[in-house]
Design a protein around this motif. Structure first.
Motif, PDB file in Angstrom:
ATOM      1  N   HIS A  64      54.241   5.784 -51.721  1.00  0.00           N
ATOM      2  CA  HIS A  64      54.876   5.086 -50.605  1.00  0.00           C
ATOM      3  C   HIS A  64      54.059   5.127 -49.316  1.00  0.00           C
ATOM      4  O   HIS A  64      54.441   4.507 -48.322  1.00  0.00           O
ATOM      5  CB  HIS A  64      56.244   5.703 -50.331  1.00  0.00           C
ATOM      6  CG  HIS A  64      56.180   7.154 -49.962  1.00  0.00           C
ATOM      7  ND1 HIS A  64      55.841   8.137 -50.862  1.00  0.00           N
ATOM      8  CD2 HIS A  64      56.390   7.796 -48.775  1.00  0.00           C
ATOM      9  CE1 HIS A  64      55.859   9.318 -50.260  1.00  0.00           C
ATOM     10  NE2 HIS A  64      56.177   9.131 -48.993  1.00  0.00           N
ATOM     11  N   LYS A  67      53.296   2.104 -46.800  1.00  0.00           N
ATOM     12  CA  LYS A  67      54.376   1.532 -45.995  1.00  0.00           C
ATOM     13  C   LYS A  67      54.968   2.525 -45.008  1.00  0.00           C
ATOM     14  O   LYS A  67      55.920   2.204 -44.288  1.00  0.00           O
ATOM     15  CB  LYS A  67      55.484   1.009 -46.920  1.00  0.00           C
ATOM     16  CG  LYS A  67      55.025  -0.137 -47.811  1.00  0.00           C
ATOM     17  CD  LYS A  67      56.148  -0.645 -48.683  1.00  0.00           C
ATOM     18  CE  LYS A  67      55.667  -1.801 -49.556  1.00  0.00           C
ATOM     19  NZ  LYS A  67      56.732  -2.302 -50.471  1.00  0.00           N
ATOM     20  N   PRO A 277      59.870   9.114 -48.893  1.00  0.00           N
ATOM     21  CA  PRO A 277      59.956   7.735 -49.376  1.00  0.00           C
ATOM     22  C   PRO A 277      61.147   7.025 -48.766  1.00  0.00           C
ATOM     23  O   PRO A 277      62.189   7.626 -48.503  1.00  0.00           O
ATOM     24  CB  PRO A 277      60.125   7.908 -50.898  1.00  0.00           C
ATOM     25  CG  PRO A 277      59.663   9.284 -51.190  1.00  0.00           C
ATOM     26  CD  PRO A 277      59.972  10.101 -49.988  1.00  0.00           C
ATOM     27  N   ARG A 278      60.970   5.745 -48.492  1.00  0.00           N
ATOM     28  CA  ARG A 278      62.098   4.946 -47.995  1.00  0.00           C
ATOM     29  C   ARG A 278      63.092   4.693 -49.118  1.00  0.00           C
ATOM     30  O   ARG A 278      62.720   4.462 -50.252  1.00  0.00           O
ATOM     31  CB  ARG A 278      61.596   3.617 -47.433  1.00  0.00           C
ATOM     32  CG  ARG A 278      60.816   3.758 -46.131  1.00  0.00           C
ATOM     33  CD  ARG A 278      60.428   2.407 -45.604  1.00  0.00           C
ATOM     34  NE  ARG A 278      59.745   2.491 -44.332  1.00  0.00           N
ATOM     35  CZ  ARG A 278      59.249   1.457 -43.661  1.00  0.00           C
ATOM     36  NH1 ARG A 278      59.362   0.243 -44.195  1.00  0.00           N
ATOM     37  NH2 ARG A 278      58.657   1.631 -42.512  1.00  0.00           N
TER      38      ARG A 278
END
Length: 280
Positions: A64, A67, A277-278
């Motif tokens: 991730h 981003k 992580p989103r």
């Protein structure tokens, strides 16, 4: 990409690891952080105004990163992703900031050499920086770059520096710049005559950093004093800043002064956290 004067600047492709690090000091500084020479050097170069591209292999745990806030300014087009865990480092320092022990699990970075060679084949006329650290097959990568006539610079990591310098020795005179600390420089001089090297940047913690060209001293800069919170990554920050500023037309002395100042700010700042992580 345009530099600060509006001129086009080549991107810098940085071959190396991106890692999860645990740093420890006797006074209880340190902790978990995001690290790896490819990341820290690229971030420093980008902050100094040069497009920087980590050529790396990320595991599932760091997939991730492209981003993540603050990291999405980098060009991640040269990353590869593999199933498994990313590299981890356990780094123990003394109170003077000298590395005394290191534990490593390379994880998916075992595939870095193959990925780097594929990338060089696709971009043989690029400008590269090679972080000469295990598990990279330094000889294979430098040989490919040298045979292609590609511009490249290099750095080392003290625990593996002796082996890596010997592995890289045949190609070091073709490097535009070598970055070493004082201990690595002593190892370098045992392997190759410094008068054969176009440019060597030598750092020495809080003491003066110098640039030698074919063995001759051409610049010196003392880092501004800052209390050190985290020393791991200071050399990567200096190298990335120096390469960026030189590519933009700064003199050797100007680039070294700015690079030492950037490294001093880095060691005084909080470590780079591992982003979560989103969701969704």
């Amino acid at each position: 990409m345009l530099d600060l004067q509006g001129e086009t600047v080549e991107r810098l492709d940085v071959i190396g690891n991106i890692s999860r690090d645990l740093t420890r000091y006797p006074d209880h500084r340190g902790g978990s952080r995001l690290g790896g020479a490819a990341l820290l050097l690229s971030l420093a170069a980008a902050k100094a105004g040069r497009r920087a591209v980590p050529v790396c292999v990320l595991g599932n745990d760091l997939a991730h990163l492209p981003k993540a806030p603050g990291l999405d300014t980098l060009d991640w087009s040269a990353r590869a992703q593999a199933d498994g865990m990313s590299t981890t480092f356990d780094l123990e320092y003394d109170l003077q900031g000298e590395l005394v022990a290191v534990g490593t699990d390379y994880g998916v970075a075992e595939g870095l050499t193959e990925h780097a060679l594929r990338h060089v084949d696709l971009h043989p006329r690029g400008t590269y920086h090679v972080c000469c650290r295990r598990p990279l097959d330094v000889a294979a990568v430098l040989d490919r770059l040298a045979r292609d006539g590609t511009n490249f610079s290099v750095d080392f990591f003290l625990p593996s520096a002796e082996a890596m310098i010997r592995a890289a020795a045949s190609w070091l005179p073709k490097a535009t710049t070598l970055f070493v600390n004082a201990a690595e420089h002593r190892l370098l001089e045992q392997v190759i005559n410094s008068r054969a090297l176009p440019e060597v940047v030598i750092t020495d913690g809080p003491r003066a950093a110098v640039v030698r060209r074919f063995g001759r001293l051409v610049a010196s800069a003392v880092p501004p004093p800052h209390p050190a919170r985290e020393v791991s990554g200071a050399g990567d920050t200096l190298a990335g800043t120096y390469l960026a500023r030189r590519s933009q037309g700064a003199t050797t002395a100007q680039a070294l002064a700015e690079a030492t100042a950037a490294a001093a700010r880095y060691v005084a700042a909080p470590s780079l956290p591992i982003p979560a992580p989103r969701r969704g």
